[in-house]
Design a protein around this motif. Structure first.
Motif, PDB file in Angstrom:
ATOM      1  N   ASP A  33       3.036  13.434  -2.191  1.00 59.30           N
ATOM      2  CA  ASP A  33       1.696  14.541  -2.186  1.00 59.30           C
ATOM      3  C   ASP A  33       0.434  14.002  -0.849  1.00 59.30           C
ATOM      4  O   ASP A  33       0.438  12.697  -0.952  1.00 59.30           O
ATOM      5  N   PRO A  87       1.377   8.519 -10.026  1.00 57.97           N
ATOM      6  CA  PRO A  87       0.403   9.917 -10.503  1.00 57.97           C
ATOM      7  C   PRO A  87       0.596  10.474 -11.691  1.00 57.97           C
ATOM      8  O   PRO A  87       0.405  11.623 -12.653  1.00 57.97           O
ATOM      9  N   THR A 106       3.624   3.755  -6.271  1.00 58.52           N
ATOM     10  CA  THR A 106       2.111   4.127  -6.538  1.00 58.52           C
ATOM     11  C   THR A 106       1.709   5.649  -6.197  1.00 58.52           C
ATOM     12  O   THR A 106       0.900   5.957  -7.021  1.00 58.52           O
ATOM     13  N   LEU A 107       2.577   6.252  -5.077  1.00 59.62           N
ATOM     14  CA  LEU A 107       2.209   6.914  -4.126  1.00 59.62           C
ATOM     15  C   LEU A 107       2.395   8.632  -5.150  1.00 59.62           C
ATOM     16  O   LEU A 107       1.927   9.495  -4.961  1.00 59.62           O
ATOM     17  N   GLN A 163      -1.887  13.809   0.533  1.00 61.66           N
ATOM     18  CA  GLN A 163      -3.074  12.799   0.798  1.00 61.66           C
ATOM     19  C   GLN A 163      -3.313  11.516   0.248  1.00 61.66           C
ATOM     20  O   GLN A 163      -4.361  10.717   1.331  1.00 61.66           O
ATOM     21  N   TYR A 164      -2.504  11.370  -0.302  1.00 64.91           N
ATOM     22  CA  TYR A 164      -1.891  10.543  -0.558  1.00 64.91           C
ATOM     23  C   TYR A 164      -1.055   9.214   0.490  1.00 64.91           C
ATOM     24  O   TYR A 164      -1.169   7.700   0.642  1.00 64.91           O
ATOM     25  N   ASP A 194       0.760  -0.727   0.311  1.00 70.15           N
ATOM     26  CA  ASP A 194       0.203  -0.001   0.177  1.00 70.15           C
ATOM     27  C   ASP A 194       0.822   1.450  -0.016  1.00 70.15           C
ATOM     28  O   ASP A 194       0.511   2.230  -0.833  1.00 70.15           O
ATOM     29  N   GLU A 195       2.066   1.393   0.991  1.00 69.76           N
ATOM     30  CA  GLU A 195       2.744   2.930   0.823  1.00 69.76           C
ATOM     31  C   GLU A 195       3.808   2.445   0.170  1.00 69.76           C
ATOM     32  O   GLU A 195       4.651   3.115   0.178  1.00 69.76           O
ATOM     33  N   TYR A 249       5.131  10.285   5.205  1.00 68.71           N
ATOM     34  CA  TYR A 249       5.530  11.148   4.321  1.00 68.71           C
ATOM     35  C   TYR A 249       6.508  12.201   4.838  1.00 68.71           C
ATOM     36  O   TYR A 249       7.082  12.500   3.472  1.00 68.71           O
TER      37      TYR A 249
END
Length: 244
Positions: free
Chosen positions: A217, A35, A30-31, A219-220, A25-26, A227
């Motif tokens: 970002d 994008p 992907t994060l 928000q992700y 997930d982290e 972060y």
């Protein structure tokens, strides 16, 4: 043992560990990276796309869902190739088990060439850039990401275990082979400066439209500490180029 190019992924234990890391997930892929590469690709509807070092076909799935005309994935690892065949069950998709270096680039055949975090495995980027240029149609686009040169300059920071909060940048202007201790193996990558990437693309005939160092970002991220850690240093470098 040193693994060159995609061969590390044919070590089954390495492959299994990589797939768990890549799809967690982290995952920063992907994060942070994904994008921006999708943003640079833009509208892909009705486009013929070549994906170099396509891995397990994750990007191909996304592109097919966005209405592309055709997808040709090139992958040098048999494990990755077989996984991509499982994932890309679509009439628009075709897979080829070969390396970027050995692939036969057809003249002016593709609207878009894309590559995610694979070109830093290639020693002769100049030859690759020229091959990509000639396989693109007029006004075609190249979009690719690589591990950021601040990271590939030196892998000294990778010798310690656990989460890193400091990174060593060294030998930045000395381009060439680097060996990274990664997932319990020694993996060969090739370091280039940002300027070297830029000039090589220009010399091949490309117009560079965008250069990006994706910033996390917030928000992700569900973990604020993660972060803030990812805000310390760029992980990825991306280019969007065109053939005009």
């Amino acid at each position: 043992m040193e693994y060159i190019g995609p061969k590390a992924y044919d070590n089954q234990e390495f492959f299994n560990q990589y797939m768990r890391r890549r799809h967690r997930d982290e995952s920063p892929n992907t994060l942070i990276e994904k994008p921006v590469i999708l943003e640079l690709l833009g509208d892909v509807s009705d486009k013929a796309i070549l994906d170099l070092g396509c891995g397990d076909g994750s990007l191909g799935i996304e592109l097919i869902n966005h209405g592309i005309k055709s997808y040709h994935g090139v992958e040098g690892s048999k494990n990755m190739y077989l996984k991509a065949l499982e994932n890309l069950i679509s009439p628009e998709a075709k897979m080829e088990l070969t390396t970027m270096e050995d692939y036969s680039y057809p003249q002016e055949n593709f609207d878009i060439v894309v590559s995610q975090l694979a070109i830093h495995y290639i020693e002769d980027f100049n030859k690759l850039a020229h091959n990509i240029f000639q396989t693109l149609k007029l006004n075609g686009k190249l979009v690719f990401s690589v591990q950021h040169p601040l990271l590939t300059s030196s892998f000294e920071s990778m010798t310690s275990s656990g989460r890193r909060y400091n990174w060593i940048v060294d030998d930045y202007f000395h381009s060439g082979k680097r060996t990274e201790p990664w997932i319990g193996e020694q993996v060969v990558k090739f370091h280039r400066t940002i300027e070297n990437y830029f000039l090589t693309l220009q010399n091949a005939g490309f117009v560079i439209n965008s250069l990006r160092e994706p910033m996390p970002d917030k928000q992700y991220f569900s973990d604020n500490e993660e972060y803030l850690r990812r805000m310390r240093i760029p992980l990825f470098l991306l280019f969007s180029c065109s053939k005009s």
